[in-house]
Write a protein that holds these residues in place. Structure first.
Motif, PDB file in Angstrom:
ATOM      1  N   VAL A  55       0.633  -1.528   0.200  1.00  0.00           N
ATOM      2  CA  VAL A  55       0.044   0.066  -0.039  1.00  0.00           C
ATOM      3  C   VAL A  55       0.855   1.188  -0.062  1.00  0.00           C
ATOM      4  O   VAL A  55       0.755   2.293  -0.678  1.00  0.00           O
ATOM      5  N   ALA A  56       1.921   1.369   0.780  1.00  0.00           N
ATOM      6  CA  ALA A  56       2.903   2.305   0.967  1.00  0.00           C
ATOM      7  C   ALA A  56       3.629   2.572  -0.439  1.00  0.00           C
ATOM      8  O   ALA A  56       3.608   3.807  -0.773  1.00  0.00           O
ATOM      9  N   ASN A  78       2.475   1.990  -3.504  1.00  0.00           N
ATOM     10  CA  ASN A  78       1.878   2.161  -4.422  1.00  0.00           C
ATOM     11  C   ASN A  78       0.611   3.069  -3.878  1.00  0.00           C
ATOM     12  O   ASN A  78      -0.389   3.366  -4.728  1.00  0.00           O
ATOM     13  N   TRP A  79       1.000   4.078  -3.131  1.00  0.00           N
ATOM     14  CA  TRP A  79       0.055   5.020  -2.565  1.00  0.00           C
ATOM     15  C   TRP A  79      -0.670   5.833  -3.662  1.00  0.00           C
ATOM     16  O   TRP A  79       0.100   6.513  -4.523  1.00  0.00           O
ATOM     17  N   LEU A  80      -2.007   6.078  -3.519  1.00  0.00           N
ATOM     18  CA  LEU A  80      -2.854   6.811  -4.514  1.00  0.00           C
ATOM     19  C   LEU A  80      -2.800   6.205  -6.058  1.00  0.00           C
ATOM     20  O   LEU A  80      -3.088   7.047  -6.939  1.00  0.00           O
ATOM     21  N   ASP A 119      -4.294  -2.701  -3.427  1.00  0.00           N
ATOM     22  CA  ASP A 119      -5.981  -2.232  -3.426  1.00  0.00           C
ATOM     23  C   ASP A 119      -6.785  -3.426  -2.725  1.00  0.00           C
ATOM     24  O   ASP A 119      -7.629  -4.153  -3.144  1.00  0.00           O
ATOM     25  N   ILE A 121      -5.644   2.933  -4.572  1.00  0.00           N
ATOM     26  CA  ILE A 121      -4.723   2.443  -3.487  1.00  0.00           C
ATOM     27  C   ILE A 121      -4.704   3.585  -2.410  1.00  0.00           C
ATOM     28  O   ILE A 121      -3.917   4.775  -2.740  1.00  0.00           O
ATOM     29  N   ASP A 122      -5.683   3.811  -1.001  1.00  0.00           N
ATOM     30  CA  ASP A 122      -5.413   4.878  -0.371  1.00  0.00           C
ATOM     31  C   ASP A 122      -5.967   4.479   1.022  1.00  0.00           C
ATOM     32  O   ASP A 122      -5.438   3.153   1.648  1.00  0.00           O
ATOM     33  N   GLY A 123      -6.067   5.368   1.896  1.00  0.00           N
ATOM     34  CA  GLY A 123      -6.415   5.124   3.270  1.00  0.00           C
ATOM     35  C   GLY A 123      -7.214   4.192   3.679  1.00  0.00           C
ATOM     36  O   GLY A 123      -7.266   3.340   4.739  1.00  0.00           O
ATOM     37  N   ASP A 151      -7.481   1.169   2.052  1.00  0.00           N
ATOM     38  CA  ASP A 151      -7.061   0.124   1.951  1.00  0.00           C
ATOM     39  C   ASP A 151      -6.023  -0.351   3.216  1.00  0.00           C
ATOM     40  O   ASP A 151      -5.830  -1.560   3.631  1.00  0.00           O
ATOM     41  N   ALA A 152      -5.283   0.735   3.556  1.00  0.00           N
ATOM     42  CA  ALA A 152      -4.504   0.732   4.878  1.00  0.00           C
ATOM     43  C   ALA A 152      -5.224   0.309   5.976  1.00  0.00           C
ATOM     44  O   ALA A 152      -5.019  -0.233   6.733  1.00  0.00           O
TER      45      ALA A 152
END
Length: 135
Positions: A63-64, A66-68, A78, A85-87, A89-90
């Motif tokens: 996630v980190a 590929n952020w956004l 995702d 891929i954003d918050g 998903d985190a």
């Protein structure tokens, strides 16, 4: 997890433009996976984006890294399969962090424990017989 082949082929000469997985429940997804000879859906814990059987730091790293990004897919991070891929998903990875195959390995089956106890009892009884002295 279980693997379901959607399409099988002998060789691939290109890539699919996109393919989506399916969220089954809050904790289970059918994640898309492109293999050399098949397009598959793999049953996985929600958040296990690298499909190694456990939700851990490796999934958070995806996630980190590929952020956004959008349209990158489940393996890129995702986790909720919404295309970005954003918050969210985190957050999904954080909620399910630590879930996976390591949970099931710590508890032995009752029959295995009974066999281990029997072996231990036999080993102790054999030792007791060896150390008896006749003075």
């Amino acid at each position: 997890g279980d693997v379901f082949d959607l399409a099988r082929f002998s060789a691939a000469s290109g890539n699919f433009g996109s393919y989506d997985g399916l969220v089954i429940s809050e904790s289970l997804v059918l994640a898309p996976q492109m293999a050399p000879t098949a397009l598959r859906l793999v049953a996985a814990h929600a958040g296990d984006v690298n499909l190694d059987g456990v939700v851990d730091g490796l999934d958070a790293n995806a996630v980190a890294i590929n952020w956004l990004e959008s349209g990158s897919g489940y393996a890129a991070g995702d986790a909720n399969l919404d295309g970005v891929i954003d918050g969210l998903d985190a957050n999904l990875i954080a909620i399910h962090f630590g879930q996976g195959s390591t949970e099931a390995t710590s508890i032995p089956e009752p029959s295995s424990a009974a066999i281990m106890l029997l072996c231990l009892a036999l080993a102790c009884s054999r030792r007791r017989g060896r150390f008896i002295r006749n003075d």
